[in-house]
Design a protein around this motif. Structure first.
Motif, PDB file in Angstrom:
ATOM      1  N   HIS A  57      -3.492  -9.739  20.006  1.00 38.88           N
ATOM      2  CA  HIS A  57      -2.417  -9.205  19.190  1.00 38.88           C
ATOM      3  C   HIS A  57      -1.160  -8.935  20.014  1.00 38.88           C
ATOM      4  CE1 HIS A  57      -6.173  -8.215  17.055  1.00 38.88           C
ATOM      5  NE2 HIS A  57      -5.476  -8.517  15.963  1.00 38.88           N
ATOM      6  N   ASP A  85       0.459 -12.308  20.735  1.00 35.46           N
ATOM      7  CA  ASP A  85       1.174 -12.853  19.580  1.00 35.46           C
ATOM      8  C   ASP A  85       2.480 -12.108  19.333  1.00 35.46           C
ATOM      9  OD1 ASP A  85      -0.951 -14.522  19.354  1.00 35.46           O
ATOM     10  OD2 ASP A  85      -1.885 -13.457  17.677  1.00 35.46           O
ATOM     11  N   LEU A  86       2.436 -10.780  19.498  1.00 35.91           N
ATOM     12  CA  LEU A  86       3.650  -9.994  19.285  1.00 35.91           C
ATOM     13  C   LEU A  86       4.694 -10.308  20.350  1.00 35.91           C
ATOM     14  CD1 LEU A  86       4.931  -7.787  17.538  1.00 35.91           C
ATOM     15  CD2 LEU A  86       3.985  -6.103  19.122  1.00 35.91           C
ATOM     16  N   ALA A 109       6.211 -13.700  19.629  1.00 37.47           N
ATOM     17  CA  ALA A 109       7.143 -13.645  18.502  1.00 37.47           C
ATOM     18  C   ALA A 109       8.448 -12.970  18.884  1.00 37.47           C
ATOM     19  CB  ALA A 109       6.489 -12.894  17.342  1.00 37.47           C
ATOM     20  N   ALA A 156       0.442  -3.097  18.300  1.00 33.04           N
ATOM     21  CA  ALA A 156       0.389  -4.558  18.186  1.00 33.04           C
ATOM     22  C   ALA A 156      -0.644  -4.994  17.157  1.00 33.04           C
ATOM     23  CB  ALA A 156       0.071  -5.165  19.550  1.00 33.04           C
ATOM     24  N   ASN A 157      -1.783  -4.302  17.136  1.00 33.41           N
ATOM     25  CA  ASN A 157      -2.814  -4.644  16.144  1.00 33.41           C
ATOM     26  C   ASN A 157      -2.291  -4.456  14.721  1.00 33.41           C
ATOM     27  OD1 ASN A 157      -4.480  -5.112  18.282  1.00 33.41           O
ATOM     28  ND2 ASN A 157      -5.757  -3.319  17.995  1.00 33.41           N
ATOM     29  N   THR A 170       0.637  -7.014  13.768  1.00 33.72           N
ATOM     30  CA  THR A 170       0.233  -8.406  13.524  1.00 33.72           C
ATOM     31  C   THR A 170      -0.789  -8.517  12.399  1.00 33.72           C
ATOM     32  OG1 THR A 170      -1.429  -8.195  15.266  1.00 33.72           O
ATOM     33  CG2 THR A 170       0.707  -9.116  15.887  1.00 33.72           C
ATOM     34  N   LEU A 221       6.312 -12.066  11.716  1.00 34.73           N
ATOM     35  CA  LEU A 221       6.458 -12.523  13.102  1.00 34.73           C
ATOM     36  C   LEU A 221       7.518 -13.606  13.250  1.00 34.73           C
ATOM     37  CD1 LEU A 221       2.726 -12.620  14.298  1.00 34.73           C
ATOM     38  CD2 LEU A 221       4.434 -10.827  14.622  1.00 34.73           C
ATOM     39  N   VAL A 273      11.347 -11.026  13.898  1.00 32.10           N
ATOM     40  CA  VAL A 273      11.058  -9.755  14.574  1.00 32.10           C
ATOM     41  C   VAL A 273      12.347  -8.947  14.663  1.00 32.10           C
ATOM     42  CG1 VAL A 273      10.246  -8.709  16.714  1.00 32.10           C
ATOM     43  CG2 VAL A 273       9.192 -10.810  15.875  1.00 32.10           C
TER      44      VAL A 273
END
Length: 199
Positions: free
Chosen positions: A1, A4-5, A8, A57-58, A61, A67, A70
């Protein structure tokens, strides 16, 4: 997560993978500080910061954040995270030497310093000589009696040597008795006995 954050927010390639690693290392450093030094506001603060970064983050996402778009404040937060994580890890890894834990030697010192009490003799078992039987003692010159030596546990002397060596390494000068007593937390007479063994 976190990867991915970060991706993004504009951090691509290996930089995106550095974010979860930095959060996990901050967790480990804070937890190690709590386990070794006990409760600490500094360690709890950085532990909660890392926890907020991971949980944030969890949640972000999980569909609560687009995403593909942002917000600017999150891009700023992601871009500033490496410096923040490095600061937290440095503060947790380098504890001040003055806060080094002193071994709990108080019971041992108290046992060794406690005088041995002898039972009082029974009144009828002591023979009191009469004045005629008392021999005349020669008059001796008054000589100063040296104070009795204070027993110092070997573990306390070893710890004092480490404290003195650390002080000399940091300051370039030998440790004085007042500083040694303050660092060890012992009474003055015991500090004098320790300093005599270190000399």
């Amino acid at each position: 997560h976190l990867h991915d954050l970060a991706a993004a927010a504009g951090q691509d390639g290996w930089k995106a993978w550095a974010y979860p690693i930095s959060v996990d290392l901050l967790f480990v450093a804070a937890w190690r500080r709590l386990r070794t030094d006990g409760p600490s506001r500094l360690a709890w603060c950085w532990f909660l910061i890392a926890l907020a970064a991971s949980l944030g983050a969890n949640i972000a996402t999980a569909g609560l954040l687009d995403l593909s778009d942002v917000p600017a404040w999150l891009r700023i937060l992601v871009a500033g995270w490496p410096a923040l994580a490095f600061l937290g890890g440095t503060l947790l890894a380098h504890a001040p030497a003055d806060h080094a834990r002193v071994p709990d030697l108080a019971p041992e010192v108290e046992r060794e310093l406690q005088p041995v009490s002898e039972p009082d003799p029974e009144p009828d078992s002591v023979a009191v000589p009469s004045p005629e039987e008392t021999p005349a003692l020669p008059v001796a010159e008054s000589t100063p009696i040296p104070p009795p030596a204070v027993p110092v546990p070997a573990a306390l002397v070893d710890h004092a040597r480490k404290v003195a060596a650390d002080h000399e390494h940091r300051t370039g000068s030998r440790i004085d008795i007042d500083t040694l007593r303050a660092r060890l937390g012992v009474p003055p007479h015991l500090a004098d006995a320790i300093a005599a063994q270190l000399a």
